[in-house]
Every structure is written in structure tokens, then in C-alpha cells.
Design an enzyme around this catalytic site. Structure first.
Site: not given
Ligand SMILES: Cc1cc2nc3c(=O)[nH]c(=O)nc-3n(C[C@H](O)[C@H](O)[C@H](O)COP(=O)(O)OP(=O)(O)OC[C@H]3O[C@@H](n4cnc5c(N)ncnc54)[C@H](O)[C@@H]3O)c2cc1C
Ligand SMILES: Cc1ncc(C[n+]2csc(CCOP(=O)(O)OP(=O)(O)O)c2C)c(N)n1
Ligand SMILES: [Mg+2]
Length: 620
Positions: A524, A212, A162-163, A100
Site C-alpha cells: 500500500m 500484586k 522492577f517492571q 501481548e
Molecule cells: C488501508 C485502509 C483503507 C481504508 N479505506 C477505506 C475505504 O475506502 N472506505 C471505507 O469505508 N473505509 C476505509 N477504511 C476504514 C476507515 O479508516 C474507517 O475505519 C471506517 O470508514 C470506519 O467505519 P465506521 O464509521 O462505519 O465504523 P466506526 O469507526 O467503528 O464507527 C462506528 C460509529 O457507530 C457508532 N455506534 C456504535 N454503536 C452504535 C449504536 N448502537 N447505535 C448507533 N451508533 C453506534 C459509534 O459511535 C461510531 O461513531 C480504510 C482503512 C484502511 C486501514
Molecule cells: C503497524 C503499522 N506500521 C506501518 C503501517 C503503514 N502501512 C500501511 S499499509 C502498509 C503496507 C502493508 O504491506 P503488506 O503487509 O505487505 O500488505 P500489502 O499492502 O502489500 O498488501 C504499511 C507499511 C501500518 N498501517 N501499521
């Protein structure tokens, strides 16, 4: 039997709705939530005169059809079986997932690509709780989704039947809204309202819990009126004209403006409007991860991704700007670095649909609540044409320095680097693919080395960073758009969290291509251990299965690549394969070749990046 006299969608044969492997791209072609922002017209009330006897289960599918739903991702079970039973009569396709969580991610990927509200279905208890990670993922990234869960019969609620799980209680903080339906007479209205709430304003997931006995109960069904007024829920479209004027005045007097474009650009359908604004004002555009595709990366005024793994020149431009225009982004901490040092000289304008985001993280000079497209429409006539030659030259000068550090420009040494993998996919697909990622290093390399010009082409878990998202979200993306090539770039760690969905891809004949970036690590986390935890690789080393044999076991085409000169051919072979295909790329594991650069360390200012080649904090 096909019930007579129902609205749009009902009566379609399954075959007609599902040519081959996927349903059509209904969203962009036919009124998805993006286009529907100002014109939310579900065909309700067209046959209002004729009340019909329906069970709760039939009402579910009837209403889904009326909301334009063509596909549902899910897994049945005791408490939702009754709802599943009449599905075939209503021409809504069901994709049987293997977990799911994956159903929720598939609905999420479907929504991000199609522009329609994604729908997931699950049984009560464990089925419902398995959805939770997918719902939280959609919530934080503002993805419109409706989840329908079975529940124990109303007389048993609260008896530890259940569930039984209190799923509305569990999901309260991670849904935009949720409902426990206890009266079949309210069901049609609830479903209609759920789609309205999910797809309007700031989009998000909505859950409907359906006992249900409510599914079994019969009632006189009549379609609900189109609902636009909900108490306490009035998303604002246009911005306050006075504030719009003040924002335009700031643009007109700025010398070093930068646009911080966010996910809201795509969500509001503002890509063209933004381009007009950018070209009139000659303002450089920095993109959040989730904004990739919202503005063409080949455009000369695009800077690229900002933030923790953004390019140094992008962050530098932000830090030295005298005006930041934050358009539909929420100042995530991956974007700002330390707040005390964030863009100290810049005036700040923030446009966001959600007033709760305004002045939440970064105090701004002008906080404009409204739909970005509408606000840009208002602002456009008020801003002056300006060439901004000096500022553009300055930014381009900073940009030029990056090329000499680019790993793709390094002399080959036979070792396969993940950026080379992404580049091979980019070249193989001509940059036209829908790129879906999992979470980790490969996600950042995908963002850095696959520039996108087309909107709605990156599907990635940004805010929650949910490992296991990639493969199921790619399934949803491919169902949403059977015509486009879909590549899932996943890590060896995250792939193993949902790889059972290979079976779903095969069963649905979805030709997704999967690039497994196998670095033998939870990369990472390992990178952080290398940089900040004395290189002690605690619990990050992975002993992996043979991914090619695994693919074969599922009936998926499989290839393995260990050297850079093999990458292009493997990408071509995967693209030519008839059906799902997987390429395992054995990439560099650690050190300079195995780390994502640049990187803003946690707690550092945006311009204090660790840059290639030295692994040392350096001020750009
Ligand atoms: C491992 C990892 C590394 C990351 N590194 C980076 C990085 O280096 N740089 C980076 O940028 N991100 C990075 N991210 C992503 C980061 O965590 C955020 O998800 C991202 O920056 C959010 O982008 P956002 O604010 O554009 O989008 P969202 O979080 O989706 O926010 C969107 C915003 O737009 C608004 N909005 C929605 N609809 C409308 C509309 N019609 N008009 C006006 N506003 C609206 C919402 O209210 C919200 O505030 C990383 C993520 C991971 C998992
Ligand atoms: C469900 C979940 N568990 C743990 C983490 C923490 N986490 C972030 S990146 C990462 C490593 C990801 O490893 P892999 O999928 O091999 O990608 P790589 O960074 O090696 O490219 C972990 C454990 C997470 N983001 N999501
Ligand atoms: Mg890995």
C-alpha cells in the site's frame, strides 16, 4: 479445588468448557454485549447472602465467570502470576499467545465475532505496554474489551520498581475507561463495572490494573449488585421523537436518498431493522469498510463500499444524493474525501450512539443521538413506502459501467492478481467464511472481492489500520466460532509483524486458513510511492523468508501458488487440511496489476477517483 456457592460458569470443568479447539459461541447464543444492550443482566446477587473468603486473584476469575467469560487471551509474568494461579478452578479457558499485542488483537477478534466482551491479560511493564497497540486498535473501532494487567505492589508504585509502568496513565487516551485497583474490597465492583462500561453505549476497551498485593489480599467476597447507574454515564437508547419525526419527513420528501451504513449497524444489532427500512423506502445502501456484513451485499439495494477504495458508482451516488442517512458511522476521512466537496446537495441526517460524533466532522441537518436499532424502530412507522424507480435506475446504470473495468473480467495473461486470490477464496468458501484481514492492499481487495451477506463476518482494523492484526485476530475469531471457517488474508509485510502466533494456532488446534498475499512489498505504501512519489520505492521492498517452509517449521500445512490456475486447487487443499493451513500467493507486484483501484487521492473530492485502467485523475 472448586470453590462452592459461586455463580454461573464456576465449577465447569476445563474440558467441558473447551471442546477441542475453541470455546462455544456464547455471545450470540447467550446474551453478549450486542443483545445485552437493553437487557444487561449479569447474574449478580443470586447468592448475596453467603459471603465467602476470597483472594483478589480468586475474585478475578469468579467475576469473569459471572460476566460469562469463557476465554482469556494472555501471557503471564511476575506481577500477574498470582492471578493466573487459581484460574483452573474456575473453568475459564486461557489461550497462551506469543506476544501481548497479539493477545489484545485476539480478544478484539473474539469480541467482533462472538458478541461478547473480549478479555486479555498481561503482566506489568512490558507485558502491559505490549497491549497498547491492540487497545488503541479496539478503541478506534469501538470494540468491547477488558484488559487486566498486573502491577507492582501498591507500596512500590511510583518507585520505578522492577517492571513498573504507569499503564493507566499510558492508556488513558486509548481506553473508554481504566482503573488502578488499590483495595481488594473494590475489586469485584470494578470488574463488574468494567464489563458494563465496555459493552454498553458506544463499546470500547477498559483496562484494570491490579497491583500484586491486591491480588494476594483476602477479603469477604460478595457479588456486586447489577450496576446500571454510573455518574455521568447514561447512554441514550431512544432518539428524540421530534427529531425522529423530522428525519422521517426528510426521507419522505427525498428523491435521491442514500444510506451510509456504518459499523454501528452491527453493533446495535440493527441488521434486520435496517433491511425493513431499506425495503420500505427503497433507499440504496452504501457501506463503510466496517459495515460490511451489516447489510447483505447480494441485496439489490446494496451499493457496496464507499470511500477511498469504494467503487466509483457508490461515491457518485453519494455525491449526487439529495439526502444522506448516516447510520452508525463516523465520517472517517477515508470515507468523505475533501469535506468542502462532500455531497454538496444533500441534506444530512446522522444517527449515532455517541453524541461526540454528531456534527464532529460533517455538519448535519438532523443530529440524532441514540441506539440505531431503537431509532430505526421509531422511524419505521413514520416513513412512507416509496418505489423510487428513477433514482434506483440511475444508480444501477452507473453500477453497470463498473463491470467492464473489473480486473476479474480481463483476459488471462498467466500472472496472478490479488483479486483473483480473494475470488478463489470466495468461491471456495461459498462466501460463508469469517474473513479476517491484515492492513494494506490485500485488505482493500478482500473488501472489494469478498462480498458478505452474513453479519459479524469481517474482522479488520479500520480506524487504526494496524499491521499485524490479521493472524491474532483470526485466532480470536476462530475461538469465538469454532464451527465457521476462518480465513486470514494477510500481506507479506503485516504477517511478519505477528507471525509467531502460528504457534498459538497450532497449540490450540485452531484450523484457521491463512492466505499470504506476497507482493514483495509494503504494497500500500509502494502504491502511494508509485502514484505520488515519483515511483521512488523508498523502504518498501521486502526480502521475504520462504513462507511455506516457515509454515512447516511451525507444524502448519503450507502451499505456494504462482499462477491463477493453481489458486482454486490450493484453496481446496487448505480447506481440506486438518489443522492450520497457509497458502502463499505470489501476486503481481506493481503497476496496473499491482495497484488497488479505484482510489480517491488524498485531498481530492470523493468523485475524483483514479480509475482502472489509466493511472490518471479522472472525474467520473
Ligand atoms: C488501508 C485502509 C483503507 C481504508 N479505506 C477505506 C475505504 O475506502 N472506505 C471505507 O469505508 N473505509 C476505509 N477504511 C476504514 C476507515 O479508516 C474507517 O475505519 C471506517 O470508514 C470506519 O467505519 P465506521 O464509521 O462505519 O465504523 P466506526 O469507526 O467503528 O464507527 C462506528 C460509529 O457507530 C457508532 N455506534 C456504535 N454503536 C452504535 C449504536 N448502537 N447505535 C448507533 N451508533 C453506534 C459509534 O459511535 C461510531 O461513531 C480504510 C482503512 C484502511 C486501514
Ligand atoms: C503497524 C503499522 N506500521 C506501518 C503501517 C503503514 N502501512 C500501511 S499499509 C502498509 C503496507 C502493508 O504491506 P503488506 O503487509 O505487505 O500488505 P500489502 O499492502 O502489500 O498488501 C504499511 C507499511 C501500518 N498501517 N501499521
Ligand atoms: Mg505486501
Amino acid at each position: 479445588m472448586v470453590p462452592g456457592g459461586v455463580g454461573k460458569g464456576s465449577g465447569c470443568s476445563e474440558a467441558a468448557a473447551m471442546p477441542g479447539s475453541g470455546v462455544g459461541q456464547a455471545g450470540r447464543a447467550g446474551g453478549g454485549w450486542r443483545e445485552g444492550r437493553e437487557d444487561h443482566t449479569v447474574e449478580c446477587g443470586d447468592d448475596k447472602g453467603g459471603e465467602m473468603k476470597r483472594t483478589g486473584a480468586q475474585i478475578v476469575w469468579e467475576m469473569l465467570s459471572r460476566e460469562g467469560v469463557e476465554v482469556v487471551f494472555g501471557i503471564p509474568g511476575g506481577a500477574i502470576m498470582h492471578t493466573y494461579h487459581p484460574r483452573q478452578d474456575y473453568g475459564v479457558h486461557h489461550v497462551l499467545m506469543r506476544h501481548e499485542q497479539a493477545a489484545a488483537h485476539a480478544a478484539d477478534g473474539y469480541a467482533r465475532v462472538s458478541g461478547n466482551v473480549g478479555v486479555a491479560m498481561a503482566t506489568s511493564g512490558p507485558g502491559a505496554t505490549n497491549l497498547v497497540t491492540g487497545i488503541a486498535t479496539a478503541m478506534i473501532d469501538s470494540v468491547p474489551m477488558v484488559c487486566i494487567t498486573g502491577q507492582v505492589p501498591t507500596p512500590l508504585i511510583g518507585s520505578d520498581a522492577f517492571q513498573e509502568t504507569d499503564i493507566t496513565g499510558v492508556t488513558l487516551p486509548i481506553t473508554k475507561h481504566n482503573y488502578l485497583v488499590t483495595d481488594v474490597d473494590e475489586l469485584a465492583e470494578v470488574i463488574h463495572e468494567a464489563f458494563y462500561v465496555a459493552g454498553t453505549g458506544r463499546p470500547g476497551p477498559v483496562l484494570i490494573d491490579l497491583p500484586k498485593d491486591v491480588q494476594q489480599a483476602e477479603t469477604d467476597f460478595s457479588p456486586p449488585d447489577d450496576r446500571r447507574e454510573l455518574p455521568g454515564y447514561r447512554p441514550r437508547e431512544a432518539g428524540d421523537p421530534e427529531l425522529v419525526q423530522q428525519a422521517a419527513d426528510l426521507v419522505n420528501s427525498a428523491e435521491r436518498p442514500v444510506i451510509l451504513a456504518g459499523h454501528g449497524v452491527e453493533m446495535s444489532g440493527a441488521t434486520d431493522m435496517l433491511r425493513t427500512f431499506v425495503e420500505k423506502t427503497n433507499t440504496p445502501v452504501a457501506l463503510t469498510l466496517l459495515a460490511k456484513g451489516g447489510f447483505p451485499e447480494s441485496h439489490p439495494l446494496t451499493l457496496g463500499m464507499m470511500g477511498m477504495h469504494g467503487e466509483a458508482y457508490v461515491n457518485r451516488a453519494i455525491q449526487e444524493a439529495d439526502l444522506l442517512l448516516a447510520f452508525g458511522m463516523r465520517f472517517d476521512d477515508r470515507v468523505t474525501g475533501t469535506l468542502e466537496t462532500f455531497a454538496p446537495d444533500a441534506k444530512k441526517v446522522h444517527v449515532d450512539m455517541d453524541p461526540a460524533e454528531l456534527n464532529k466532522i460533517v455538519p448535519v441537518d438532523i443530529a440524532l443521538e441514540g441506539d440505531l436499532r431503537r431509532v430505526l424502530e421509531q422511524m419505521l412507522p413514520l416513513v412512507n413506502r416509496d418505489e423510487r424507480v428513477a433514482w434506483r435506475d440511475q444508480v444501477d446504470c452507473w453500477r453497470g459501467e463498473t463491470a467492464i473495468r473489473d480486473v476479474l473480467n480481463r483476459p488471462a495473461n498467466g500472472r496472478l492478481l490479488a483479486p483473483q486470490v480473494i475470488d478463489a477464496i470466495y468461491r471456495g468458501t461459498g462466501g460463508q467464511a469469517i474473513l479476517v484481514t491484515d492492513v494494506g492492499q490485500h485488505q482493500m481487495w478482500a473488501a472489494q472481492y469478498y462480498p458478505l451477506d452474513l453479519p459479524y463476518s469481517l474482522v479488520t482494523s479500520g480506524g487504526l489500520g494496524t499491521m499485524g492484526f490479521g493472524l491474532p485476530a483470526a485466532i480470536g475469531a476462530q475461538v469465538a466460532d469454532p464451527e465457521r471457517e476462518v480465513w486470514a488474508v494477510v500481506g507479506d509485510g503485516g504477517f511478519q509483524m505477528t507471525l509467531q502466533e502460528l504457534a498459538t494456532a497450532v497449540q490450540e488446534k485452531l484450523p484457521i486458513r491463512i492466505a499470504v498475499c506476497n507482493n514483495g512489498y509494503l504494497g500500500m505504501v509502494r502504491q502511494w510511492q508509485e502514484f505520488f512519489y515519483e515511483q521512488r520505492y523508498e523502504a518498501t521492498n521486502l526480502l521475504n523468508p520462504d513462507f511455506v517452509k516457515l509454515a512447516e517449521a511451525y507444524g502448519v500445512g503450507g502451499w505456494r501458488v504462482t499462477r491463477p490456475d493453481e489458486a482454486e486447487e490450493a484453496v481446496a487443499a487448505a480447506r481440506a487440511h486438518d489443522g492450520p493451513a497457509l497458502v502463499e500467493f505470489q501476486v503481481a507486484q506493481e503497476g496496473e496489476e499491482g495497484n488497488v483501484y479505484p482510489m480517491v487521492p488524498a485531498g481530492a473530492a470523493l468523485h475524483e477517483m483514479i480509475r482502472r485502467p489509466e493511472v490518471a485523475a479522472e472525474t467520473v
